[in-house]
Write a protein that holds these residues in place. Structure first.
Motif, mmCIF file in Angstrom:
data_model
loop_
_atom_site.group_PDB
_atom_site.id
_atom_site.type_symbol
_atom_site.label_atom_id
_atom_site.label_comp_id
_atom_site.label_asym_id
_atom_site.label_seq_id
_atom_site.Cartn_x
_atom_site.Cartn_y
_atom_site.Cartn_z
ATOM 1 N N PRO A 19 0.750 -1.534 0.105
ATOM 2 C CA PRO A 19 0.234 0.212 0.182
ATOM 3 C C PRO A 19 0.809 1.560 0.445
ATOM 4 N N VAL A 20 0.848 2.534 -0.450
ATOM 5 C CA VAL A 20 0.922 3.928 -0.792
ATOM 6 C C VAL A 20 -0.093 4.195 0.171
ATOM 7 N N LYS A 21 1.161 5.138 1.105
ATOM 8 C CA LYS A 21 0.704 6.147 2.322
ATOM 9 C C LYS A 21 0.149 7.564 1.689
ATOM 10 N N LEU A 22 -0.773 7.147 0.313
ATOM 11 C CA LEU A 22 -1.020 8.535 -0.141
ATOM 12 C C LEU A 22 -3.217 8.213 -0.400
ATOM 13 N N PRO A 23 -3.320 9.703 -0.072
ATOM 14 C CA PRO A 23 -5.122 9.292 -0.361
ATOM 15 C C PRO A 23 -5.387 8.558 -1.538
ATOM 16 N N THR A 28 1.275 -0.159 -4.505
ATOM 17 C CA THR A 28 2.710 -0.153 -5.689
ATOM 18 C C THR A 28 3.445 -1.983 -5.948
ATOM 19 N N CYS A 29 3.622 -2.686 -6.958
ATOM 20 C CA CYS A 29 4.074 -4.151 -7.174
ATOM 21 C C CYS A 29 4.865 -3.785 -7.539
ATOM 22 N N HIS A 30 5.606 -5.117 -7.245
ATOM 23 C CA HIS A 30 7.393 -5.151 -7.621
ATOM 24 C C HIS A 30 7.102 -6.748 -7.967
ATOM 25 N N LEU A 31 6.995 -7.090 -9.030
ATOM 26 C CA LEU A 31 8.111 -8.269 -9.526
ATOM 27 C C LEU A 31 8.623 -8.980 -10.491
ATOM 28 N N SER A 32 9.111 -10.488 -9.798
ATOM 29 C CA SER A 32 10.201 -10.860 -9.948
ATOM 30 C C SER A 32 10.398 -11.855 -10.669
ATOM 31 N N VAL A 33 11.275 -11.872 -11.996
ATOM 32 C CA VAL A 33 11.051 -13.043 -13.284
ATOM 33 C C VAL A 33 11.673 -13.601 -12.524
ATOM 34 N N PRO A 34 12.047 -14.853 -12.949
ATOM 35 C CA PRO A 34 13.636 -15.260 -13.377
ATOM 36 C C PRO A 34 13.416 -15.723 -15.028
ATOM 37 N N VAL A 35 14.637 -15.504 -15.519
ATOM 38 C CA VAL A 35 14.459 -15.322 -16.659
ATOM 39 C C VAL A 35 16.256 -15.746 -17.250
ATOM 40 N N GLN A 57 -5.196 15.125 -3.872
ATOM 41 C CA GLN A 57 -6.411 15.882 -4.626
ATOM 42 C C GLN A 57 -6.006 15.332 -6.327
ATOM 43 N N ARG A 58 -4.723 14.215 -6.190
ATOM 44 C CA ARG A 58 -4.783 13.190 -7.658
ATOM 45 C C ARG A 58 -5.428 12.328 -7.808
ATOM 46 N N THR A 59 -6.534 11.698 -8.666
ATOM 47 C CA THR A 59 -6.518 11.089 -9.507
ATOM 48 C C THR A 59 -5.830 10.282 -10.355
ATOM 49 N N TYR A 60 -5.825 8.485 -10.389
ATOM 50 C CA TYR A 60 -4.273 7.741 -11.231
ATOM 51 C C TYR A 60 -5.150 7.235 -12.435
#
Length: 72
Positions: A19-23, A28-35, A57-60
């Motif tokens: 979770p991001v502590k902003l209204p 935020t997500c992190h992916l780890s991909v073995p290649v 006041q931002r929207t995303y």
């Protein structure tokens, strides 16, 4: 995102979201991909529609994507 990486992965894709502590901000997500020979790391961050507004006041809409290769 996991489906898009299926063609290059050599093992299970690990996903961690925080979770991001902003209204009104999505996580935020992190992916780890073995290649082959290394690991592709992907970070997803929310993209604000209007970054000139106050944070509360931002929207995303959409996401920033950061990728890098982590050599083993």
């Amino acid at each position: 995102m996991k489906a898009a990486l299926a063609a290059v992965t050599t093992g299970p894709v690990k996903v961690s979201c925080y979770p991001v502590k902003l209204p009104a901000s999505p996580p935020t997500c992190h992916l780890s991909v073995p290649v082959a020979g290394s690991r592709l790391v992907v970070a997803l961050f929310a993209h604000p529609r209007d970054s000139s507004k106050n944070i509360a006041q931002r929207t995303y809409d959409g996401a920033y994507v950061q990728m890098w290769i982590d050599h083993r």
